[in-house]
Design a protein around this motif. Sequence first.
Motif, PDB file in Angstrom:
ATOM      1  N   ARG A 152       0.966  -1.098  -0.076  1.00  9.15           N
ATOM      2  CA  ARG A 152      -0.052  -0.006   0.036  1.00  9.15           C
ATOM      3  C   ARG A 152       0.630   1.204  -0.090  1.00  9.15           C
ATOM      4  O   ARG A 152       0.351   2.117   0.020  1.00  9.15           O
ATOM      5  N   ARG A 207       0.991   5.208  -3.569  1.00  8.64           N
ATOM      6  CA  ARG A 207      -0.449   5.545  -3.471  1.00  8.64           C
ATOM      7  C   ARG A 207      -0.535   6.931  -4.119  1.00  8.64           C
ATOM      8  O   ARG A 207      -0.977   8.028  -3.530  1.00  8.64           O
ATOM      9  N   ASP A 253      -3.368  10.064  -3.603  1.00  7.22           N
ATOM     10  CA  ASP A 253      -3.984   9.715  -2.294  1.00  7.22           C
ATOM     11  C   ASP A 253      -3.451  10.980  -1.031  1.00  7.22           C
ATOM     12  O   ASP A 253      -2.523  11.265  -1.215  1.00  7.22           O
ATOM     13  N   SER A 299       1.637   2.917  -8.995  1.00  3.91           N
ATOM     14  CA  SER A 299       0.989   2.372  -7.768  1.00  3.91           C
ATOM     15  C   SER A 299       1.289   0.747  -7.886  1.00  3.91           C
ATOM     16  O   SER A 299       1.061   0.304  -7.034  1.00  3.91           O
ATOM     17  N   ASN A 353      -4.629   1.552  -4.403  1.00  4.64           N
ATOM     18  CA  ASN A 353      -4.220   2.424  -3.109  1.00  4.64           C
ATOM     19  C   ASN A 353      -4.720   3.891  -3.079  1.00  4.64           C
ATOM     20  O   ASN A 353      -4.398   4.636  -2.217  1.00  4.64           O
ATOM     21  N   LEU A 354      -5.781   4.059  -4.152  1.00  6.55           N
ATOM     22  CA  LEU A 354      -6.326   5.450  -3.809  1.00  6.55           C
ATOM     23  C   LEU A 354      -7.685   5.269  -3.092  1.00  6.55           C
ATOM     24  O   LEU A 354      -8.701   5.276  -3.459  1.00  6.55           O
ATOM     25  N   GLU A 355      -7.444   5.192  -1.872  1.00  2.83           N
ATOM     26  CA  GLU A 355      -8.578   5.307  -0.936  1.00  2.83           C
ATOM     27  C   GLU A 355      -9.360   6.459  -0.486  1.00  2.83           C
ATOM     28  O   GLU A 355     -10.140   6.557  -0.041  1.00  2.83           O
ATOM     29  N   HIS A 356      -8.208   7.463  -0.215  1.00  7.69           N
ATOM     30  CA  HIS A 356      -8.812   8.739   0.117  1.00  7.69           C
ATOM     31  C   HIS A 356      -8.236   9.887  -0.668  1.00  7.69           C
ATOM     32  O   HIS A 356      -7.195  10.257  -0.430  1.00  7.69           O
ATOM     33  N   ARG A 415     -10.029   3.530 -10.687  1.00  6.38           N
ATOM     34  CA  ARG A 415      -9.536   3.186  -9.486  1.00  6.38           C
ATOM     35  C   ARG A 415      -9.884   1.450  -9.306  1.00  6.38           C
ATOM     36  O   ARG A 415     -10.912   1.144  -9.818  1.00  6.38           O
ATOM     37  N   ASP A 416      -8.796   0.757  -8.739  1.00  5.78           N
ATOM     38  CA  ASP A 416      -9.151  -0.965  -8.442  1.00  5.78           C
ATOM     39  C   ASP A 416      -9.396  -1.557  -9.657  1.00  5.78           C
ATOM     40  O   ASP A 416      -8.893  -2.682  -9.521  1.00  5.78           O
TER      41      ASP A 416
END
Length: 428
Positions: free
Chosen positions: A226, A229, A232, A343, A374-377, A388-389
């Motif tokens: 992680r 990122r 993020d 990423s 890893n772009l969570e926030h 994303r993802d």
Amino acid sequence: MTDDRSGDTVVVTGLGAVTPLGATAKDTWSALLAGRGAVAALDEPWAAELPVRIAARAAAEPGELLDRVLARRVDRVGAFGLAAVREAWADAGHTGPAGTPGAPDPERVAVVLGTGIGGVHTVVHNHEELRTRGARRVSPHAVAMLMGNHTAALAALEVNARAQASAPATACAAGADAIATALDLIRLGRADVVVAGGADSGVHPLVAAAFASMRALSGRHDEPHRASRPFDRDRDGFVLGEGAGVLVLESERHARARGAHPYAVLAGAGLASEAHHPTGPRPDGGGPVAALRRALADARLDPAAVRHVQAHATSTPAGDAAEAAALRTVFGPDAVPVSAIKSMTGHLLGAAGGLAAVAAVLSLSDGVVPPTLNLEHPEEGLGLDVVRDTPRELPAGPAAVLCNASGFGGHNVSLAFTRLTHLTRLTR
């Protein structure tokens, strides 16, 4: 001096890569679409005392890519670059070097391969041999292996390129810079075929310690997967990677004459110097803005024609913010899907632009955009449509994909690729 071949459309006919995700472009692309990250803890003894002990190692070692004798006579960066060149050359349909039956005229073949770090493994190893065992222990191959043109020279020998061989050293923009130079060589009529891209091998204690000292690397040791990122809110630096990304470019006329099966068109390139700071970007993204706009103008593209941007996006706080500002300025907020493959691969330094170009070409060819992990926030006010993802389909029909590269010293490059329109795309 130019000839009647100047101004010809430039097409991509071959792809090659060695990356942390795979020893070939095909394997790397499959891993990118699968969203598989390659960042892991470094368990070698030399890493134990480093302040940052995570990286993305290449999926294959030099001894697995080249025969044993040759592997001992090239630096690690040269091994990655040469393996990628061999793959790209064969992918373009060549069974032998220039000048052999069915291959191009060697006087019309060029090589442009950039690097950021170059032969650091050779420099440090031979300095240690000199210090501990004396001058006679320094390798007779050391000079050729440590120089910045090492990979370009190996490639020129491999494909028998006699038009030109050069090696941009524009830091992390070097691979993309090489491709932009190749575009000019073909347009100016100085070559029909150019092998272009970048190679680097910065997973080394000196390089890691130096980047860590300037606080450029992520220190997320408890969660290496992680650590990289891009865009993020909690990003804290990039992750070192290594490898190579290479394209074979040629004039449309030459490709048609030999019955080649192009992937895409290299429609334009834009370069810009920020003249701002030795390592930091302009906060307003002025450098990437200029490079993007120049690439669009060179390709005669409206921003609305761009369906995807492969971002430089290394996961540094300042760099990602500046690039995001540039993308908003050129395209508008949330206007174009953006991916950040670092990423998954980490940052391949001088090879990053070459690998981004490989991904951009395959996005056009296969009609799919790789995801960003890893772009969570997302950073507040990011204003980007980041994929994303999971992968996202690229719309059918005419389309352009851009890829960005930036490097310390204020180097910025954008490359514009478009789908084949008047060429028949055959099944490869």
